[in-house]
Write an enzyme that holds these catalytic residues in place. Structure first.
Site, PDB file in Angstrom:
ATOM      1  N   LYS A 244      43.626  39.465  43.194  1.00  0.00           N
ATOM      2  CA  LYS A 244      44.472  40.226  42.274  1.00  0.00           C
ATOM      3  C   LYS A 244      43.661  40.669  41.066  1.00  0.00           C
ATOM      4  O   LYS A 244      43.324  39.879  40.193  1.00  0.00           O
ATOM      5  CB  LYS A 244      45.674  39.411  41.784  1.00  0.00           C
ATOM      6  CG  LYS A 244      46.709  40.348  41.149  1.00  0.00           C
ATOM      7  CD  LYS A 244      47.641  39.681  40.171  1.00  0.00           C
ATOM      8  CE  LYS A 244      47.097  39.532  38.792  1.00  0.00           C
ATOM      9  NZ  LYS A 244      46.817  40.802  38.070  1.00  0.00           N
TER      10      LYS A 244
ATOM     11  N   SER B 250      42.455  33.934  30.191  1.00  0.00           N
ATOM     12  CA  SER B 250      42.750  33.162  28.984  1.00  0.00           C
ATOM     13  C   SER B 250      42.983  31.684  29.307  1.00  0.00           C
ATOM     14  O   SER B 250      43.441  31.335  30.398  1.00  0.00           O
ATOM     15  CB  SER B 250      43.990  33.738  28.303  1.00  0.00           C
ATOM     16  OG  SER B 250      45.100  33.650  29.166  1.00  0.00           O
ATOM     17  N   THR B 251      42.696  30.855  28.335  1.00  0.00           N
ATOM     18  CA  THR B 251      42.927  29.414  28.491  1.00  0.00           C
ATOM     19  C   THR B 251      44.414  29.145  28.696  1.00  0.00           C
ATOM     20  O   THR B 251      44.805  28.294  29.497  1.00  0.00           O
ATOM     21  CB  THR B 251      42.372  28.665  27.259  1.00  0.00           C
ATOM     22  OG1 THR B 251      40.939  28.817  27.279  1.00  0.00           O
ATOM     23  CG2 THR B 251      42.706  27.197  27.279  1.00  0.00           C
ATOM     24  N   GLU B 252      45.239  29.920  28.006  1.00  0.00           N
ATOM     25  CA  GLU B 252      46.692  29.763  28.120  1.00  0.00           C
ATOM     26  C   GLU B 252      47.147  29.948  29.584  1.00  0.00           C
ATOM     27  O   GLU B 252      47.869  29.117  30.138  1.00  0.00           O
ATOM     28  CB  GLU B 252      47.322  30.821  27.212  1.00  0.00           C
ATOM     29  CG  GLU B 252      48.811  30.844  27.164  1.00  0.00           C
ATOM     30  CD  GLU B 252      49.324  32.161  26.553  1.00  0.00           C
ATOM     31  OE1 GLU B 252      48.505  33.018  26.143  1.00  0.00           O
ATOM     32  OE2 GLU B 252      50.549  32.330  26.530  1.00  0.00           O
TER      33      GLU B 252
ATOM     34  N   GLY C 178      45.210  29.889  32.207  1.00  0.00           N
ATOM     35  CA  GLY C 178      44.519  28.873  33.011  1.00  0.00           C
ATOM     36  C   GLY C 178      45.350  27.596  33.118  1.00  0.00           C
ATOM     37  O   GLY C 178      45.469  27.006  34.194  1.00  0.00           O
TER      38      GLY C 178
ATOM     39  N   GLU D 240      37.661  29.774  34.802  1.00  0.00           N
ATOM     40  CA  GLU D 240      36.634  30.196  33.852  1.00  0.00           C
ATOM     41  C   GLU D 240      37.386  30.833  32.696  1.00  0.00           C
ATOM     42  O   GLU D 240      37.958  31.909  32.847  1.00  0.00           O
ATOM     43  CB  GLU D 240      35.680  31.155  34.557  1.00  0.00           C
ATOM     44  CG  GLU D 240      34.326  31.219  33.898  1.00  0.00           C
ATOM     45  CD  GLU D 240      34.188  32.428  33.033  1.00  0.00           C
ATOM     46  OE1 GLU D 240      34.556  32.327  31.844  1.00  0.00           O
ATOM     47  OE2 GLU D 240      33.754  33.466  33.539  1.00  0.00           O
TER      48      GLU D 240
ATOM     49  N   CYS E 191      33.510  36.438  27.598  1.00  0.00           N
ATOM     50  CA  CYS E 191      33.864  35.047  27.320  1.00  0.00           C
ATOM     51  C   CYS E 191      32.697  34.321  26.669  1.00  0.00           C
ATOM     52  O   CYS E 191      32.892  33.346  25.967  1.00  0.00           O
ATOM     53  CB  CYS E 191      34.318  34.347  28.587  1.00  0.00           C
ATOM     54  SG  CYS E 191      33.234  34.674  29.961  1.00  0.00           S
TER      55      CYS E 191
ATOM     56  N   GLU F  90      39.825  32.534  20.066  1.00  0.00           N
ATOM     57  CA  GLU F  90      38.975  33.529  20.721  1.00  0.00           C
ATOM     58  C   GLU F  90      39.516  34.907  20.336  1.00  0.00           C
ATOM     59  O   GLU F  90      40.681  35.206  20.582  1.00  0.00           O
ATOM     60  CB  GLU F  90      39.032  33.343  22.234  1.00  0.00           C
ATOM     61  CG  GLU F  90      38.173  34.352  22.958  1.00  0.00           C
ATOM     62  CD  GLU F  90      38.124  34.134  24.469  1.00  0.00           C
ATOM     63  OE1 GLU F  90      39.194  34.081  25.105  1.00  0.00           O
ATOM     64  OE2 GLU F  90      37.007  34.021  25.005  1.00  0.00           O
TER      65      GLU F  90
HETATM   66  P1  NAI Z   1      45.222  36.869  30.876  1.00  0.00           P
HETATM   67  O1  NAI Z   1      44.671  35.513  31.056  1.00  0.00           O
HETATM   68  O2  NAI Z   1      46.690  37.024  30.682  1.00  0.00           O
HETATM   69  O3  NAI Z   1      44.825  37.790  32.141  1.00  0.00           O
HETATM   70  C1  NAI Z   1      43.775  37.547  33.050  1.00  0.00           C
HETATM   71  C2  NAI Z   1      44.297  37.663  34.492  1.00  0.00           C
HETATM   72  O4  NAI Z   1      45.345  36.728  34.681  1.00  0.00           O
HETATM   73  C3  NAI Z   1      44.903  39.031  34.833  1.00  0.00           C
HETATM   74  O5  NAI Z   1      44.601  39.351  36.167  1.00  0.00           O
HETATM   75  C4  NAI Z   1      46.381  38.783  34.682  1.00  0.00           C
HETATM   76  O6  NAI Z   1      47.167  39.651  35.450  1.00  0.00           O
HETATM   77  C5  NAI Z   1      46.501  37.359  35.179  1.00  0.00           C
HETATM   78  N1  NAI Z   1      47.688  36.647  34.697  1.00  0.00           N
HETATM   79  C6  NAI Z   1      48.366  36.829  33.519  1.00  0.00           C
HETATM   80  N2  NAI Z   1      49.417  35.999  33.451  1.00  0.00           N
HETATM   81  C7  NAI Z   1      49.415  35.258  34.589  1.00  0.00           C
HETATM   82  C8  NAI Z   1      50.265  34.234  35.110  1.00  0.00           C
HETATM   83  N3  NAI Z   1      51.327  33.808  34.431  1.00  0.00           N
HETATM   84  N4  NAI Z   1      49.963  33.691  36.310  1.00  0.00           N
HETATM   85  C9  NAI Z   1      48.884  34.105  36.990  1.00  0.00           C
HETATM   86  N5  NAI Z   1      48.066  35.090  36.575  1.00  0.00           N
HETATM   87  C10 NAI Z   1      48.318  35.663  35.384  1.00  0.00           C
HETATM   88  O7  NAI Z   1      44.440  37.552  29.679  1.00  0.00           O
HETATM   89  P2  NAI Z   1      44.920  38.804  28.782  1.00  0.00           P
HETATM   90  O8  NAI Z   1      46.360  38.648  28.423  1.00  0.00           O
HETATM   91  O9  NAI Z   1      44.513  40.037  29.445  1.00  0.00           O
HETATM   92  O10 NAI Z   1      44.023  38.578  27.495  1.00  0.00           O
HETATM   93  C11 NAI Z   1      44.398  37.618  26.500  1.00  0.00           C
HETATM   94  C12 NAI Z   1      43.197  36.848  26.010  1.00  0.00           C
HETATM   95  O11 NAI Z   1      42.632  36.114  27.084  1.00  0.00           O
HETATM   96  C13 NAI Z   1      42.044  37.678  25.487  1.00  0.00           C
HETATM   97  O12 NAI Z   1      42.222  38.052  24.168  1.00  0.00           O
HETATM   98  C14 NAI Z   1      40.910  36.718  25.651  1.00  0.00           C
HETATM   99  O13 NAI Z   1      40.904  35.822  24.564  1.00  0.00           O
HETATM  100  C15 NAI Z   1      41.244  35.948  26.910  1.00  0.00           C
HETATM  101  N6  NAI Z   1      40.521  36.465  28.096  1.00  0.00           N
HETATM  102  C16 NAI Z   1      39.407  35.797  28.511  1.00  0.00           C
HETATM  103  C17 NAI Z   1      38.660  36.276  29.567  1.00  0.00           C
HETATM  104  C18 NAI Z   1      37.424  35.583  30.027  1.00  0.00           C
HETATM  105  O14 NAI Z   1      36.522  36.217  30.525  1.00  0.00           O
HETATM  106  N7  NAI Z   1      37.357  34.273  29.945  1.00  0.00           N
HETATM  107  C19 NAI Z   1      39.018  37.527  30.245  1.00  0.00           C
HETATM  108  C20 NAI Z   1      40.240  38.129  29.777  1.00  0.00           C
HETATM  109  C21 NAI Z   1      40.941  37.608  28.728  1.00  0.00           C
HETATM  110 MG    MG Z   2      47.981  37.729  29.232  1.00  0.00          MG
END
Ligand code: NAI
Ligand code: MG
Length: 500
Positions: A195, A249-251, A253, A270, A304, A401
């Site tokens: 996804k 995001s950690t949240e 995760g 990650e 990250c 972050e």
């Molecule tokens: P996110 O963690 O919500 O999104 C990343 C992936 O997770 C996307 O594919 C999204 O569709 C999916 N996702 C979102 N909610 C989910 C759920 N409940 N269950 C399963 N999958 C889910 O990150 P977002 O909202 O785009 O960005 C928020 C913050 O997260 C950023 O400001 C940054 O701090 C962090 N982040 C860290 C990344 C990294 O490389 N470690 C990459 C992207 C965001």
């Molecule tokens: Mg999100």
């Protein structure tokens, strides 16, 4: 800073036609709309305009994809000899390289990063990752053990694929993150439900066409586009997915780890980071200035591993700050597709608002803006490269972050490595760190004291396909890349035989 330029004028007509065309999800070798018929819009972050619509997959679509992946797992994929699998993965790597003229611009269009970073960085790295893991497909061996019990025994282990894996990836490196997950899963004989992030699904769908062209059997790679809360959540809780690999995001995760308890699927994560960039007194100032700037501003800080907390020895603090501010002010902002842009927009309005909110919180709690300090222009999602000083350890700019082109800078006086490490480690994250010095002893001693999965010395954001990458503390579980990624997708079976 540049005036607003319409990114679409840099688009090759073939890329434009693909992006604006009708998109479908790859499930079991067929291209399908969402069962609900719903779609989600994809935007150009440099203008905020809608550039495409893709299916908004949900639970029913995930179910279909999991069934297809399960069928392929018990069928052609696991019965194929490793050398055949290796050939197919290698062919896929070649195709990625051959299609750089499509993948590069698609990637920069949907996520906003400078075209050179896509064409010369991310796309070749993506191909290289597939090639590296193609090589591993034929090298996954078990071992034999010498048994202590009396009698005649033969005991050995087998490394078996985990099964059907769900892979949820973010939008900051849409193709590299895809490769880090898909390539080792294919090499080990797993089948996949992928996804992509809702902001950047188009490159992944183009990749799906290359999967077909490479001749990878249907159902081995399934791509479900959709929102995280719907498609992503359905995958994390799915009873017939054996493992979830996630970057984001950690949240989220933590939500995935909780959802995975239903069938106790394996989980690798990650997550976020808040990397320190530590500049010791003897560092080469020019190198440190270039390094700290790129640590903070590369990919508009949406990495990250981004270096977001500068610790600089007081002796050279003013020089380093002046150098970084000068570079920040000279960076040319513009759409990723414009070859003259050096810094693209951030990915979405939501991210831009989050970044500017954190900058404001810093200001109102007493921090000082050295340069930058907010949104650039009023079109698209551009944020000025920003350096903040005079912070204290409890401010949200230091704790959270930010994921934008923003770093906080702190001088230190005493080169007491324990005290430095304590400050550098004063975060819930532990993904990466960099140290800038020519003092070999200090570099290695400090590297050992830093609590993070990667420590870079005189470099930052340096990833190589051979080097394991992942987090200490709340930056995640498991290591991607290198040989260690194979452990995420295999499980060990022990076979013990009493010889008759
Ligand atoms: P996110 O963690 O919500 O999104 C990343 C992936 O997770 C996307 O594919 C999204 O569709 C999916 N996702 C979102 N909610 C989910 C759920 N409940 N269950 C399963 N999958 C889910 O990150 P977002 O909202 O785009 O960005 C928020 C913050 O997260 C950023 O400001 C940054 O701090 C962090 N982040 C860290 C990344 C990294 O490389 N470690 C990459 C992207 C965001
Ligand atoms: Mg999100």
């Amino acid at each position: 800073m540049t005036a607003h330029i319409d990114a679409s004028k840099f688009l090759d007509p073939r890329v434009a036609a693909f992006v604006s065309g009708r998109h479908a999800m790859l499930i079991g070798g067929q291209w399908l709309p969402a069962a609900s018929g719903r779609t989600l819009d994809v935007l150009d972050p440099s203008s905020g305009k809608v550039i495409a619509a893709v299916p908004a997959g949900e639970g029913a679509d995930v179910d279909l994809a999991v069934k297809a992946a399960r069928k392929a797992f018990s069928g052609p994929w696991s019965s194929m000899v490793p050398a055949e699998r290796a050939k197919l993965i290698w062919r896929l790597a070649d195709l990625i390289e051959q299609h750089v003229d499509m993948l590069g611009p698609i990637n920069s269009y949907e996520c906003g990063k400078p075209i050179g970073d896509s064409r010369n960085g991310e796309v070749p790295f993506t191909a290289e990752t597939f090639r590296y893991y193609a090589g591993w497909a034929t090298k996954l061996n078990g071992e034999s053990m010498t048994i202590n019990a009396p009698g005649d025994w033969h005991a050995y282990t087998r490394r078996e694929p985990v099964g059907v894996v769900g892979q949820i990836i973010p939008w900051n490196f849409p193709l590299a993150m895809l490769a880090w997950k898909v390539a080792p899963a294919l090499a080990t004989g797993c089948t996949i439900v992928l996804k992509p992030a809702e902001q950047t699904p188009i490159g992944a769908l183009y990749f799906g066409k290359l999967v077909e062209e490479a001749g990878i059997p249907e159902g081995v790679v399934n791509i479900v586009t959709g929102f995280g809360e719907a498609a992503g959540a359905a995958m994390s809780g799915h009873p017939d997915i054996d493992k979830i690999a996630f970057t984001g995001s950690t949240e989220v995760g933590k939500m995935i780890a909780r959802a995975a308890t239903g069938n106790l699927k394996k989980v690798s994560l990650e997550l976020g980071g808040k990397a320190p960039t530590i500049v010791l007194a003897d560092a080469d100032v020019e190198m440190a200035v270039a390094g700290a700037s790129s640590a903070a501003f590369f990919n508009a800080g949406q990495s990250c591993g981004a270096g977001t907390r500068f610790f600089v020895h007081r002796k050279i603090y003013d020089k380093v700050m002046a150098g970084v501010a000068e570079r920040a002010e000279k960076l040319r902002l513009g759409p990723g597709l414009d070859p003259s842009s050096e810094l693209g927009p951030v990915v979405s309005q939501q991210q831009m608002e989050r970044i500017t909110r954190l900058i404001c919180e810093g200001k109102s709690s007493g921090a000082e803006i050295v340069t930058g300090g907010g949104r650039a222009g009023d079109t698209g999602y551009f944020v000025k490269p920003t350096i903040i000083s005079n912070t204290t350890r409890d401010m949200s700019v230091i704790r959270e972050e930010i994921f934008g082109p923003v770093a906080c800078a702190m001088p230190f006086d005493d080169e007491d490595l324990d005290a430095l490490a304590r400050d550098a480690n004063d975060t819930e994250y532990g993904l990466a760190a960099s140290i800038w010095t020519n003092n070999l002893g200090a570099a290695h001693r400090l590297a050992a004291k830093i609590k993070s999965g990667t420590v870079w010395i005189n470099c930052h954001n340096f990833n190589d396909v051979t080097m394991p990458f992942g987090g200490f503390k709340q930056s995640g579980w498991g290591r991607e890349l290198g040989a260690q990624a194979l452990d995420l997708y295999t499980q060990t079976k022990t076979v013990a035989i009493r010889l008759p």
